[in-house]
Design a protein around this motif. Structure first.
Motif, short mmCIF file in Angstrom:
data_model
loop_
_atom_site.label_atom_id
_atom_site.label_comp_id
_atom_site.label_asym_id
_atom_site.label_seq_id
_atom_site.Cartn_x
_atom_site.Cartn_y
_atom_site.Cartn_z
N ALA A 61 8.64 7.17 -3.12
CA ALA A 61 7.47 6.31 -2.94
C ALA A 61 6.26 6.90 -3.67
CB ALA A 61 7.18 6.13 -1.45
N LYS A 62 6.06 8.21 -3.53
CA LYS A 62 4.94 8.85 -4.20
C LYS A 62 5.09 8.79 -5.72
CE LYS A 62 3.95 12.03 -0.40
NZ LYS A 62 4.00 13.44 0.08
N ALA A 63 6.33 8.94 -6.21
CA ALA A 63 6.57 8.86 -7.65
C ALA A 63 6.28 7.46 -8.17
CB ALA A 63 8.00 9.27 -7.97
N PRO A 87 8.76 0.65 -1.38
CA PRO A 87 7.40 0.36 -1.82
C PRO A 87 6.59 1.65 -1.99
CG PRO A 87 7.62 -0.11 0.51
CD PRO A 87 8.97 0.30 0.03
N ALA A 88 5.63 1.60 -2.89
CA ALA A 88 4.74 2.75 -3.04
C ALA A 88 3.92 2.96 -1.77
CB ALA A 88 3.82 2.53 -4.24
N ASP A 89 3.68 1.90 -1.05
CA ASP A 89 2.90 1.97 0.19
C ASP A 89 3.58 1.08 1.22
OD1 ASP A 89 1.00 2.35 2.11
OD2 ASP A 89 -0.46 0.97 1.22
N ALA A 107 6.75 -0.96 -6.35
CA ALA A 107 7.99 -0.78 -5.59
C ALA A 107 9.14 -0.45 -6.53
CB ALA A 107 8.32 -2.02 -4.77
N LEU A 108 10.09 0.31 -5.99
CA LEU A 108 11.37 0.53 -6.64
C LEU A 108 12.40 -0.38 -5.97
CD1 LEU A 108 11.46 4.45 -6.62
CD2 LEU A 108 10.54 2.95 -8.40
#
Length: 380
Positions: free
Chosen positions: A24-26, A63-65, A34-35
């Motif tokens: 998520a941090k990456a 998700p990134a967040d 999102a990945l």
């Protein structure tokens, strides 16, 4: 993806949770909302389960967040029963035939500006996701995830050591099968069985390149009958139950080699492989390892016969980052694992390759393969 990937040892929940957090941090660092991780080795890295890729969509939404979610057909959800989703904070969203799984993913993320999709997601899913997300930019997740996977943790390194020892045991038994009068295919079948006997879940590849076939680096096996005096390239590997792969090449001779130049040429190859291994240390670049091997081979006049990169990363995939090739200025770091495998291939005559898997350590380098590098002369 085969069902062989199911019900195999997985990292503990704390390790997987840390991987999901890093992913998520990456994603956030890459300005990606999102990945979307399809079944395969990336999914196994993040969930401990590779799953299977079919016409029905399965994807891990990271998700990134926010909290991750596994979108999976209800009929395939039992295959993920071993994943500690509650401990990982992963919500499982199932769907049945007639539902729109792409809309389910889109609703989960709202209106992202950019999503990153696994490199090996089937096109039918990629295009359907693109339609579901409308104006969102769609990129590859590989450049994000590989930054995580290149640096192996202690458990991954232990699994690679286990795989290296297992394939070494197979090479140690080569005299049981490799002899004149047998076909490459017959020898290959015996090696395939031994790979499993010695601790792998299956053989991923078996190359038996005898005589002129050894000059083809990716030769498989054939009905060629092995002859006295042949030089034979044996390149073999596969995964251990933890999912991490072996890959090791040794070169053999059936009795004394028939060609007078084998000993001198093979000595060049030994020096090149050792020079490359000796060059491995934190801070050295991937391309410098390739150069160390190539310089020795070039200086001896065999440069035109070394026709591939010096190595490739290895882990849950046999070929992954980092690639040991000219032009890759990536600095090596402790925890990286890759092959060192220069070869010399003389078309129509014979070929040779020496391959070890090495680990970059804080102090320098460790090889997980310990079989001798000399040309092994077997009884004809």
């Amino acid at each position: 993806m085969s069902s062989r990937s199911l019900n195999t040892p997985a990292p503990d929940a704390a390790a997987l949770r840390a991987r999901l957090d890093r992913a998520a941090k990456a994603a956030a660092a890459a300005d990606t909302d999102a990945l979307l991780v399809a079944p395969g080795s990336d999914l196994r890295y993040l969930l401990g389960q590779a799953g299977g890729s079919f016409e029905r969509l399965t994807t891990l939404v990271v998700p990134a967040d926010g909290a991750p979610a596994l979108v999976v057909p209800k009929l395939e959800a039992p295959g993920y029963a071993g994943v500690p989703t509650d401990e990982l904070g992963v919500e499982v969203l199932t769907w049945v035939d007639g539902d729109d799984p792409y809309r389910l993913v889109a609703d989960r993320l709202g209106k992202p500006g950019r999503i990153a999709v696994s490199d090996f997601t089937p096109a039918l899913h990629v295009l359907s996701l693109r339609a579901a997300f409308g104006d969102a930019e769609q990129t590859l997740a590989g450049p994000i995830v590989r930054e995580l996977r290149m640096r192996k943790d202690a458990a991954e390194i232990d699994a690679l050591r286990k795989a290296g020892a297992a394939i070494d045991r197979v090479h140690a038994r080569m005299g049981e099968w490799l002899r004149a009068g047998r076909t490459e295919a017959e020898v290959g079948a015996d090696i395939t069985a031994a790979i499993v006997e010695e601790g792998h879940t299956h053989a991923d590849f078996v190359i038996v390149g005898s005589g002129p076939n050894g000059a083809s680096p990716h030769h498989d096996v054939s009905e060629r009958v092995i002859e006295r005096g042949d030089v034979v390239v044996i390149d073999i590997g596969g995964p251990v139950p933890e999912g991490y792969n072996s890959d090791s090449t040794r070169t053999y001779s059936i009795g004394e080699p028939r060609d007078a130049d084998v000993a001198e040429t093979y000595a060049v190859l030994q020096r090149a492989q050792q020079a490359a291994v000796d060059a491995v240390r934190p801070g050295a670049t991937a391309e410098s390892i390739d150069k160390a091997a190539r310089d020795v081979i070039d200086a001896a006049g065999f440069g035109e016969y070394f026709i591939h990169r010096t190595g490739h990363g290895i882990g849950l995939d046999v070929h992954e980052e980092p690639y040991i090739i000219a032009g890759n200025a990536l600095p090596l770091e402790a925890g990286m694992a890759f092959s060192v495998e220069p070869g010399i291939y003389q078309p129509g005559r014979w070929g040779a390759r020496i391959e070890d898997i090495v680990l970059v350590t804080d102090a320098g380098v460790e090889s997980v393969n310990t079989r001798p590098h000399e040309l092994v002369v077997l009884d004809a």
